[in-house]
Write a protein that holds these residues in place. Sequence first.
Motif, PDB file in Angstrom:
ATOM      1  N   THR A  11      -3.644  16.577  -1.280  1.00 28.68           N
ATOM      2  CA  THR A  11      -3.623  16.886   0.145  1.00 28.68           C
ATOM      3  C   THR A  11      -4.133  15.691   0.945  1.00 28.68           C
ATOM      4  O   THR A  11      -3.591  15.356   2.012  1.00 28.68           O
ATOM      5  CB  THR A  11      -4.490  18.124   0.447  1.00 28.68           C
ATOM      6  N   LEU A  12      -5.162  15.020   0.427  1.00 28.31           N
ATOM      7  CA  LEU A  12      -5.705  13.838   1.095  1.00 28.31           C
ATOM      8  C   LEU A  12      -4.636  12.755   1.218  1.00 28.31           C
ATOM      9  O   LEU A  12      -4.571  12.040   2.224  1.00 28.31           O
ATOM     10  CB  LEU A  12      -6.916  13.312   0.330  1.00 28.31           C
ATOM     11  N   ARG A  13      -3.785  12.650   0.225  1.00 24.55           N
ATOM     12  CA  ARG A  13      -2.683  11.680   0.295  1.00 24.55           C
ATOM     13  C   ARG A  13      -1.784  11.982   1.489  1.00 24.55           C
ATOM     14  O   ARG A  13      -1.374  11.071   2.219  1.00 24.55           O
ATOM     15  CB  ARG A  13      -1.872  11.707  -1.002  1.00 24.55           C
ATOM     16  N   ASN A  14      -1.475  13.260   1.694  1.00 26.83           N
ATOM     17  CA  ASN A  14      -0.638  13.632   2.833  1.00 26.83           C
ATOM     18  C   ASN A  14      -1.302  13.275   4.157  1.00 26.83           C
ATOM     19  O   ASN A  14      -0.662  12.762   5.079  1.00 26.83           O
ATOM     20  CB  ASN A  14      -0.329  15.132   2.796  1.00 26.83           C
ATOM     21  N   VAL A  15      -2.605  13.564   4.251  1.00 26.39           N
ATOM     22  CA  VAL A  15      -3.332  13.283   5.489  1.00 26.39           C
ATOM     23  C   VAL A  15      -3.370  11.780   5.761  1.00 26.39           C
ATOM     24  O   VAL A  15      -3.106  11.324   6.888  1.00 26.39           O
ATOM     25  CB  VAL A  15      -4.766  13.846   5.427  1.00 26.39           C
ATOM     26  N   LEU A  16      -3.700  10.994   4.753  1.00 25.02           N
ATOM     27  CA  LEU A  16      -3.767   9.542   4.947  1.00 25.02           C
ATOM     28  C   LEU A  16      -2.385   8.946   5.209  1.00 25.02           C
ATOM     29  O   LEU A  16      -2.255   7.969   5.957  1.00 25.02           O
ATOM     30  CB  LEU A  16      -4.410   8.876   3.727  1.00 25.02           C
ATOM     31  N   ALA A  76      -2.020  20.460  10.694  1.00 20.55           N
ATOM     32  CA  ALA A  76      -2.107  21.628   9.816  1.00 20.55           C
ATOM     33  C   ALA A  76      -1.199  21.475   8.607  1.00 20.55           C
ATOM     34  O   ALA A  76      -1.561  21.854   7.487  1.00 20.55           O
ATOM     35  CB  ALA A  76      -1.736  22.889  10.604  1.00 20.55           C
ATOM     36  N   GLU A  77      -0.031  20.878   8.812  1.00 24.00           N
ATOM     37  CA  GLU A  77       0.915  20.718   7.696  1.00 24.00           C
ATOM     38  C   GLU A  77       0.405  19.693   6.693  1.00 24.00           C
ATOM     39  O   GLU A  77       0.491  19.890   5.485  1.00 24.00           O
ATOM     40  CB  GLU A  77       2.291  20.306   8.224  1.00 24.00           C
ATOM     41  N   ALA A  78      -0.130  18.590   7.198  1.00 26.71           N
ATOM     42  CA  ALA A  78      -0.638  17.558   6.287  1.00 26.71           C
ATOM     43  C   ALA A  78      -1.837  18.060   5.494  1.00 26.71           C
ATOM     44  O   ALA A  78      -2.034  17.680   4.329  1.00 26.71           O
ATOM     45  CB  ALA A  78      -1.008  16.302   7.064  1.00 26.71           C
ATOM     46  N   THR A 134       8.089  10.949   2.991  1.00 30.65           N
ATOM     47  CA  THR A 134       8.026  11.601   1.674  1.00 30.65           C
ATOM     48  C   THR A 134       9.005  12.753   1.572  1.00 30.65           C
ATOM     49  O   THR A 134       9.344  13.188   0.476  1.00 30.65           O
ATOM     50  CB  THR A 134       6.612  12.155   1.407  1.00 30.65           C
ATOM     51  N   GLY A 135       9.438  13.289   2.713  1.00 32.16           N
ATOM     52  CA  GLY A 135      10.345  14.426   2.693  1.00 32.16           C
ATOM     53  C   GLY A 135       9.638  15.756   2.573  1.00 32.16           C
ATOM     54  O   GLY A 135      10.272  16.814   2.588  1.00 32.16           O
ATOM     55  N   SER A 136       8.314  15.730   2.455  1.00 31.49           N
ATOM     56  CA  SER A 136       7.548  16.974   2.301  1.00 31.49           C
ATOM     57  C   SER A 136       6.941  17.453   3.617  1.00 31.49           C
ATOM     58  O   SER A 136       6.247  18.460   3.648  1.00 31.49           O
ATOM     59  CB  SER A 136       6.432  16.775   1.267  1.00 31.49           C
ATOM     60  N   ALA A 137       7.203  16.734   4.712  1.00 36.68           N
ATOM     61  CA  ALA A 137       6.666  17.125   6.020  1.00 36.68           C
ATOM     62  C   ALA A 137       7.714  17.949   6.774  1.00 36.68           C
ATOM     63  O   ALA A 137       8.749  17.417   7.169  1.00 36.68           O
ATOM     64  CB  ALA A 137       6.300  15.884   6.830  1.00 36.68           C
ATOM     65  N   THR A 176       6.007   8.504  10.269  1.00 34.33           N
ATOM     66  CA  THR A 176       4.933   8.050   9.384  1.00 34.33           C
ATOM     67  C   THR A 176       5.391   8.115   7.933  1.00 34.33           C
ATOM     68  O   THR A 176       6.474   8.616   7.626  1.00 34.33           O
ATOM     69  CB  THR A 176       3.685   8.932   9.546  1.00 34.33           C
ATOM     70  N   MET A 177       4.549   7.646   7.057  1.00 34.58           N
ATOM     71  CA  MET A 177       4.869   7.723   5.643  1.00 34.58           C
ATOM     72  C   MET A 177       4.878   9.175   5.150  1.00 34.58           C
ATOM     73  O   MET A 177       5.552   9.503   4.185  1.00 34.58           O
ATOM     74  CB  MET A 177       3.879   6.874   4.834  1.00 34.58           C
TER      75      MET A 177
END
Length: 390
Positions: free
Chosen positions: A82-87, A176-178, A118-121, A113-114
């Motif tokens: 999850t931290l990877r998504n936030v950063l 919230a999503e990240a 990733t396609g997961s956002a 953003t990155m």
Amino acid sequence: MPRPLPLLTLAVSLALLASTATVNAHNITRILAKHPQFSTFNHYLTVTHLAAEINRRQTITVLALDNAAMSSLLSKQLSVYTLRNVLSLHVLVDYFGTRKLHQITNGTEVTATMFQATGSAPGASGYVNITDLNGGKVAFGAEDSNGKMDAVYVKSLVEIPYNISVLQISQPLNSAEAEAPTAAPTLNVTAILSKQGCKAFSDLLIASGAQTTFEENVDGGLTVFCPTDAVINGFMPKYKNLTAPQKVSLLLYHGIPIYQSLQMLKTSNGVVNTLATNGANKYDFTVQNAGEVVTLETKVTTATITGTVKDEEPLVVYKINKVLLPRELFKAVLKAPAPKGAKVVADGPAADAPDESVDQTADNNGVNKMDGGRLAVVALSLFYGVVMFS
């Protein structure tokens, strides 16, 4: 008599040489290492593997958080995934220098953003809003935060125009999503090995029962050094001479019970324990590096990391060009009389497997080197200068 090459032509040629060598040469880890107040942010870029992603991109902007801002983010106790998504929400896939921030058309801009890449956002959650406020301030906010601008621009750390910009912002961006819980990936060591040119090694793990120990250590962190199929096949006649317990020890010797990215291996040279380490039986070896080349030295043989099979924390798997021979099973003896620089030979039931041609150098942290084509261009420019002014 030919006239000497003019200084102007030489200067132009050298400039071409320099430009080819520096394309895409930014390294976010080294950039942030010069700023101790961003050490925590720098550390987690490496842990989450975002550093390598940043270095591989030609145009990027990093919204850096100082140690105090990172402390507030870490207090949320997010998983590393999850931290990877936030950063990754703090890494813009476009270039924004200080001047550009204050020249935004209509005063506001939404940029990807990155996290979006990733396609997961979902939806617009992978986008960041940048707004030039009155009084010279610039604000940032995640697009899915209902228009809330969480942070403001503080200062510029590094700007290499249209390549990389590292800007400090006041606090983390909220999304919230990240921050939604992200499940850890399912990692099956032998299945991964079987599909990536390490099937022979995988088969030995399963046949010997050593597979269980590898699988039990994945969740806590595991680094595997896999001799590729060609290496294992050449080693098999000698492997068969080992007893069952010796086979298990030899295979466990190819695993470290901790996650070690390539960058970590390069910066933490020294003796490491392995899955085979047990009391008096040390079963350790030494990690060394010379530039981008990382070697594993066992006192009996030296293997080189030739590629990365899988790097997804908590598991990383590297290809190596030799079987690692522990001194607990193979006695190192020098040939006599030994000339200077004599090689070590094995006195046990096995010896080094033949080298496999290097398939690809492991992750170089995104720094490109000059290839033959670019070198040829420079050489031609030098030749042209000689002909024109002869």
